[in-house]
Design a protein around this motif. Structure first.
Motif, PDB file in Angstrom:
ATOM      1  N   THR A  15      32.082  24.290  21.667  1.00  0.00           N
ATOM      2  CA  THR A  15      33.717  24.582  21.690  1.00  0.00           C
ATOM      3  C   THR A  15      32.995  25.315  20.216  1.00  0.00           C
ATOM      4  OG1 THR A  15      33.386  22.827  19.869  1.00  0.00           O
ATOM      5  CG2 THR A  15      34.503  21.998  22.534  1.00  0.00           C
ATOM      6  N   GLU A  16      34.506  26.057  20.405  1.00  0.00           N
ATOM      7  CA  GLU A  16      35.059  26.681  19.256  1.00  0.00           C
ATOM      8  C   GLU A  16      36.088  26.196  19.026  1.00  0.00           C
ATOM      9  OE1 GLU A  16      35.449  31.440  17.745  1.00  0.00           O
ATOM     10  OE2 GLU A  16      34.225  30.803  19.839  1.00  0.00           O
ATOM     11  N   PHE A  17      36.763  27.054  17.634  1.00  0.00           N
ATOM     12  CA  PHE A  17      38.292  26.525  17.244  1.00  0.00           C
ATOM     13  C   PHE A  17      38.701  27.428  16.871  1.00  0.00           C
ATOM     14  CE2 PHE A  17      41.166  25.588  13.273  1.00  0.00           C
ATOM     15  CZ  PHE A  17      41.618  24.725  14.091  1.00  0.00           C
ATOM     16  N   TYR A  18      39.704  28.395  17.041  1.00  0.00           N
ATOM     17  CA  TYR A  18      41.025  29.218  16.693  1.00  0.00           C
ATOM     18  C   TYR A  18      42.083  28.729  16.112  1.00  0.00           C
ATOM     19  CZ  TYR A  18      42.983  33.726  16.593  1.00  0.00           C
ATOM     20  OH  TYR A  18      43.166  35.335  16.203  1.00  0.00           O
ATOM     21  N   THR A  19      42.521  29.100  14.839  1.00  0.00           N
ATOM     22  CA  THR A  19      43.674  29.024  14.347  1.00  0.00           C
ATOM     23  C   THR A  19      44.068  30.175  14.418  1.00  0.00           C
ATOM     24  OG1 THR A  19      45.421  27.544  12.402  1.00  0.00           O
ATOM     25  CG2 THR A  19      43.273  28.842  12.302  1.00  0.00           C
ATOM     26  N   ILE A  20      45.645  29.793  13.766  1.00  0.00           N
ATOM     27  CA  ILE A  20      46.699  31.384  13.719  1.00  0.00           C
ATOM     28  C   ILE A  20      46.987  31.256  12.685  1.00  0.00           C
ATOM     29  CG2 ILE A  20      47.406  31.158  16.234  1.00  0.00           C
ATOM     30  CD1 ILE A  20      49.858  29.904  14.996  1.00  0.00           C
ATOM     31  N   VAL A  21      46.771  30.273  11.677  1.00  0.00           N
ATOM     32  CA  VAL A  21      47.040  30.105   9.560  1.00  0.00           C
ATOM     33  C   VAL A  21      46.543  31.587   8.801  1.00  0.00           C
ATOM     34  CG1 VAL A  21      46.742  29.257   7.886  1.00  0.00           C
ATOM     35  CG2 VAL A  21      47.258  28.015  10.019  1.00  0.00           C
ATOM     36  N   GLY A  22      47.156  32.686   8.915  1.00  0.00           N
ATOM     37  CA  GLY A  22      46.630  33.787   8.469  1.00  0.00           C
ATOM     38  C   GLY A  22      46.656  34.645   9.714  1.00  0.00           C
ATOM     39  N   LYS A  23      46.638  34.988  10.687  1.00  0.00           N
ATOM     40  CA  LYS A  23      47.064  35.785  11.435  1.00  0.00           C
ATOM     41  C   LYS A  23      47.617  36.311  11.693  1.00  0.00           C
ATOM     42  CE  LYS A  23      42.200  34.451  12.508  1.00  0.00           C
ATOM     43  NZ  LYS A  23      42.615  33.371  12.560  1.00  0.00           N
ATOM     44  N   THR A  24      48.188  37.979  12.170  1.00  0.00           N
ATOM     45  CA  THR A  24      48.869  38.926  12.747  1.00  0.00           C
ATOM     46  C   THR A  24      48.901  38.453  13.911  1.00  0.00           C
ATOM     47  OG1 THR A  24      49.502  40.103  10.607  1.00  0.00           O
ATOM     48  CG2 THR A  24      50.313  40.716  12.404  1.00  0.00           C
ATOM     49  N   LEU A  25      49.774  37.936  14.716  1.00  0.00           N
ATOM     50  CA  LEU A  25      50.155  37.424  16.049  1.00  0.00           C
ATOM     51  C   LEU A  25      51.809  38.316  15.968  1.00  0.00           C
ATOM     52  CD1 LEU A  25      48.320  34.665  16.471  1.00  0.00           C
ATOM     53  CD2 LEU A  25      47.512  36.643  16.734  1.00  0.00           C
ATOM     54  N   ASN A  26      51.527  39.607  16.243  1.00  0.00           N
ATOM     55  CA  ASN A  26      52.870  40.117  16.580  1.00  0.00           C
ATOM     56  C   ASN A  26      53.573  40.233  19.045  1.00  0.00           C
ATOM     57  OD1 ASN A  26      53.431  41.765  14.707  1.00  0.00           O
ATOM     58  ND2 ASN A  26      51.192  43.283  15.175  1.00  0.00           N
ATOM     59  N   PRO A  27      54.625  39.280  18.924  1.00  0.00           N
ATOM     60  CA  PRO A  27      55.206  39.343  19.828  1.00  0.00           C
ATOM     61  C   PRO A  27      54.995  40.115  20.745  1.00  0.00           C
ATOM     62  CG  PRO A  27      56.517  40.071  18.641  1.00  0.00           C
ATOM     63  CD  PRO A  27      55.730  39.913  17.768  1.00  0.00           C
ATOM     64  N   CYS A  28      54.625  39.837  22.370  1.00  0.00           N
ATOM     65  CA  CYS A  28      55.353  40.520  23.109  1.00  0.00           C
ATOM     66  C   CYS A  28      55.875  41.692  23.327  1.00  0.00           C
ATOM     67  CB  CYS A  28      54.782  40.133  24.830  1.00  0.00           C
ATOM     68  SG  CYS A  28      54.397  41.123  25.881  1.00  0.00           S
ATOM     69  N   MET A  29      56.510  42.753  23.882  1.00  0.00           N
ATOM     70  CA  MET A  29      57.562  43.381  23.772  1.00  0.00           C
ATOM     71  C   MET A  29      57.678  43.557  24.753  1.00  0.00           C
ATOM     72  SD  MET A  29      58.829  43.289  20.800  1.00  0.00           S
ATOM     73  CE  MET A  29      60.007  43.821  20.713  1.00  0.00           C
ATOM     74  N   GLY A  30      57.327  43.485  26.128  1.00  0.00           N
ATOM     75  CA  GLY A  30      57.941  43.573  27.380  1.00  0.00           C
ATOM     76  C   GLY A  30      57.750  44.860  28.066  1.00  0.00           C
ATOM     77  N   ASP A  31      57.109  46.053  27.007  1.00  0.00           N
ATOM     78  CA  ASP A  31      57.088  47.243  27.600  1.00  0.00           C
ATOM     79  C   ASP A  31      56.243  47.979  28.835  1.00  0.00           C
ATOM     80  OD1 ASP A  31      55.313  47.137  26.050  1.00  0.00           O
ATOM     81  OD2 ASP A  31      55.908  48.829  23.744  1.00  0.00           O
ATOM     82  N   PHE A  32      55.224  46.805  28.781  1.00  0.00           N
ATOM     83  CA  PHE A  32      54.494  47.412  29.636  1.00  0.00           C
ATOM     84  C   PHE A  32      54.270  48.883  28.761  1.00  0.00           C
ATOM     85  CE2 PHE A  32      57.202  45.659  32.472  1.00  0.00           C
ATOM     86  CZ  PHE A  32      56.773  44.810  32.563  1.00  0.00           C
ATOM     87  N   LYS A  33      53.277  49.010  28.267  1.00  0.00           N
ATOM     88  CA  LYS A  33      52.466  50.261  27.241  1.00  0.00           C
ATOM     89  C   LYS A  33      51.217  49.994  27.525  1.00  0.00           C
ATOM     90  CE  LYS A  33      55.568  52.043  24.392  1.00  0.00           C
ATOM     91  NZ  LYS A  33      55.863  53.598  24.075  1.00  0.00           N
ATOM     92  N   CYS A  34      50.563  48.215  28.062  1.00  0.00           N
ATOM     93  CA  CYS A  34      48.875  47.901  27.482  1.00  0.00           C
ATOM     94  C   CYS A  34      48.456  48.387  28.975  1.00  0.00           C
ATOM     95  CB  CYS A  34      48.799  46.318  27.621  1.00  0.00           C
ATOM     96  SG  CYS A  34      50.306  45.679  28.932  1.00  0.00           S
ATOM     97  N   GLY A  35      49.180  48.445  30.296  1.00  0.00           N
ATOM     98  CA  GLY A  35      48.533  49.197  31.035  1.00  0.00           C
ATOM     99  C   GLY A  35      49.184  50.546  31.582  1.00  0.00           C
ATOM    100  N   THR A  36      49.079  51.160  30.558  1.00  0.00           N
ATOM    101  CA  THR A  36      49.563  52.721  30.408  1.00  0.00           C
ATOM    102  C   THR A  36      48.348  53.541  30.243  1.00  0.00           C
ATOM    103  OG1 THR A  36      50.516  52.699  28.072  1.00  0.00           O
ATOM    104  CG2 THR A  36      51.300  52.686  30.498  1.00  0.00           C
TER     105      THR A  36
END
Length: 96
Positions: A36-57
């Motif tokens: 197993t591995e543990f991952y926490t979002i504390v102190g992380k920068t996780l920006n929201p998905c804006m749904g602009d589909f730029k990830c597929g370009t």
């Protein structure tokens, strides 16, 4: 070969959600051939998905999959998710 399980703690604090997830991961470790591995979002920068589909370009690359936000911590988390066989997600519930 060991199966790998990633525990993702979605709480912004080190509290009950983190504790419960660590208990679940400890129980998973007791099963033969589970790692197993543990991952926490504390102190992380996780920006929201804006749904602009730029990830597929053509703007997206393996190093920076989201051109809108650049290389935030979601890139690290996505790479971890790609490498595991299972995921346990812990998320807080503030209003029951």
């Amino acid at each position: 070969m060991k199966a790998k399980v990633l525990g993702i703690c979605g709480s912004p604090r080190h509290g009950n959600t983190e504790y419960a997830l660590k208990v679940a991961l400890a129980a998973a470790e007791e099963v033969k051939d589970i790692e197993t591995e543990f991952y926490t979002i504390v102190g992380k920068t996780l920006n929201p998905c804006m749904g602009d589909f730029k990830c597929g370009t053509d703007e997206a690359t393996p190093e920076v999959p989201c051109p809108r936000w650049g290389n935030d911590d979601i890139t690290e988390l996505a790479r971890k998710i790609e490498k595991v066989d299972g995921i346990i997600v812990g998320t807080p519930v503030y209003i029951g």
